[in-house]
Structure formats: structure tokens, C-alpha cells
Design an enzyme around this catalytic site. Structure first.
Site, PDB file in Angstrom:
ATOM      1  N   VAL A 196       0.836  -1.207   0.000  1.00  0.00           N
ATOM      2  CA  VAL A 196       0.000   0.000   0.000  1.00  0.00           C
ATOM      3  C   VAL A 196       0.870   1.256   0.000  1.00  0.00           C
ATOM      4  O   VAL A 196       0.601   2.213  -0.744  1.00  0.00           O
ATOM      5  CB  VAL A 196      -0.979  -0.009   1.198  1.00  0.00           C
ATOM      6  CG1 VAL A 196      -1.751   1.304   1.283  1.00  0.00           C
ATOM      7  CG2 VAL A 196      -1.946  -1.183   1.086  1.00  0.00           C
ATOM      8  N   HIS A 220       2.322   1.752  -3.448  1.00  0.00           N
ATOM      9  CA  HIS A 220       1.251   2.182  -4.346  1.00  0.00           C
ATOM     10  C   HIS A 220       0.992   3.689  -4.188  1.00  0.00           C
ATOM     11  O   HIS A 220       0.917   4.420  -5.175  1.00  0.00           O
ATOM     12  CB  HIS A 220      -0.013   1.364  -4.026  1.00  0.00           C
ATOM     13  CG  HIS A 220      -1.218   1.737  -4.801  1.00  0.00           C
ATOM     14  ND1 HIS A 220      -1.686   0.978  -5.850  1.00  0.00           N
ATOM     15  CD2 HIS A 220      -2.091   2.776  -4.679  1.00  0.00           C
ATOM     16  CE1 HIS A 220      -2.781   1.540  -6.337  1.00  0.00           C
ATOM     17  NE2 HIS A 220      -3.044   2.631  -5.634  1.00  0.00           N
ATOM     18  N   GLU A 221       0.867   4.149  -2.942  1.00  0.00           N
ATOM     19  CA  GLU A 221       0.554   5.558  -2.702  1.00  0.00           C
ATOM     20  C   GLU A 221       1.746   6.465  -2.984  1.00  0.00           C
ATOM     21  O   GLU A 221       1.574   7.581  -3.490  1.00  0.00           O
ATOM     22  CB  GLU A 221       0.035   5.764  -1.275  1.00  0.00           C
ATOM     23  CG  GLU A 221      -1.279   5.051  -0.982  1.00  0.00           C
ATOM     24  CD  GLU A 221      -2.417   5.372  -1.946  1.00  0.00           C
ATOM     25  OE1 GLU A 221      -2.416   6.457  -2.585  1.00  0.00           O
ATOM     26  OE2 GLU A 221      -3.328   4.540  -2.073  1.00  0.00           O
ATOM     27  N   ILE A 222       2.950   6.023  -2.688  1.00  0.00           N
ATOM     28  CA  ILE A 222       4.134   6.825  -3.010  1.00  0.00           C
ATOM     29  C   ILE A 222       4.300   6.926  -4.525  1.00  0.00           C
ATOM     30  O   ILE A 222       4.648   7.995  -5.047  1.00  0.00           O
ATOM     31  CB  ILE A 222       5.388   6.270  -2.304  1.00  0.00           C
ATOM     32  CG1 ILE A 222       5.257   6.495  -0.786  1.00  0.00           C
ATOM     33  CG2 ILE A 222       6.659   6.928  -2.847  1.00  0.00           C
ATOM     34  CD1 ILE A 222       6.309   5.779   0.052  1.00  0.00           C
TER      35      ILE A 222
END
Length: 167
Positions: free
Chosen positions: A130, A133-135
Site C-alpha cells: 500500500v 502504491h501511494e508513493i
């Protein structure tokens, strides 16, 4: 504070790189609250500020409905493990579509808190996925970019069909 509207695929803003947070002030705290409210309302596991059209390096993650919300200001990956993990990924900006994505199984990361304090930790398993994914999203890399060309094209066609059928 309130949940904000999401930027939806194929909006080009999903490929825009976010700027570093430089001011750790009340505006940042308000943005963080809006982002957390949006995670709950979406519902999502994680969101970057880019998902709500704000191009600052801020991420909110909540791994389960009853889990603590984690905030990461200016997160950056320090190292990745050679071992990988395959996990099904998708985005609230592209609802109804998911694919398996291979990423490093463990990462080391650094970030700031809302007060500007520096933190470091290791993450593994689903949290590591996660965070990566967000970075990526903060760097203007939409999750589809991690797929082969064929899988990416098929995912986009499925999404376009879902949108047509929903009208």
C-alpha cells in the site's frame, strides 16, 4: 472538515508529481483531516492527496475499517528488498478494476509527521504494498503503469465498458 471529491481516471492530474510539503501548519492539518475523511467515505485503504486534487506529498492509510489511520508527510522509500510479493491492486480513482502487481515485499521508508518530526520504519506485507502504491501516486505513477502493456490495455477497456454500462 469533510470528504472531498475524487479525481477519476483518466484525468491527467493522476499522472502529476506532488510537491513536497514545506509548511507544517493548520492548513496541512486541515488537508490531512479531509484526506482521512475521504479514505473513510470512499471507502479506501489508502489515498494520496493527489486523489483529491491536491498536489502535496501527503498519504493517509487505514488497512481495515477498525484500524488506526496512519499519516505520512513527504514519504520516501529508502530501500527495497530483493524478495517480491504479488498483490491485487486497484484504485478508487478507477473503481471496479484490479490486477495483480508485483512489488518488493519489504521496504524501508522515512516520512514526517504533521508536526514535521522525522520518522523511519520498515514495512512488509500488505502495508509495504500500500505504501509503495501511494508513493507511486505521489510521483505521478498511476498503478496501471506497473502492468504490462497488454494487461494495462485490457484493464482500461474493462473500465471503459463498466463506465458505459453504468450510464
Amino acid at each position: 472538515m469533510a470528504a472531498r471529491p475524487l479525481v477519476m481516471f483518466p484525468d491527467p492530474r493522476l499522472r502529476r508529481r506532488a510537491d513536497p510539503v514545506e509548511l507544517f501548519d493548520d492548513d496541512l492539518k486541515a488537508l490531512a483531516q479531509d484526506l482521512m475523511d475521504t479514505v473513510v467515505a470512499a471507502p479506501a485503504i489508502g489515498l494520496s492527496a493527489c486523489h483529491i486534487g491536491v498536489f502535496q506529498r501527503l498519504v493517509a492509510i487505514r488497512l481495515a475499517d477498525d484500524a488506526l489511520m496512519r499519516l505520512y508527510v513527504n514519504p520516501r522509500i529508502l530501500w527495497t528488498s530483493p524478495e517480491t510479493k504479488v498483490e491485487r491492486e486497484g484504485s478508487v480513482s478507477m473503481p471496479g478494476i484490479s490486477e495483480e502487481v508485483e512489488r518488493p515485499a519489504r521496504i524501508g521508508l522515512a516520512w514526517s509527521t504533521l508536526t514535521g518530526a522525522e520518522e523511519q520504519a520498515e514495512a512488509d506485507g500488505f502495508l509495504a504494498v500500500v505504501l509503495q502504491h501511494e508513493i507511486d501516486q505521489l510521483d505521478g505513477i498511476f498503478w496501471l503503469d506497473r502492468l504490462s502493456r497488454l494487461k494495462r490495455e485490457r484493464a482500461i477497456k474493462r473500465y471503459e465498458k463498466l463506465r458505459r454500462d453504468a450510464r
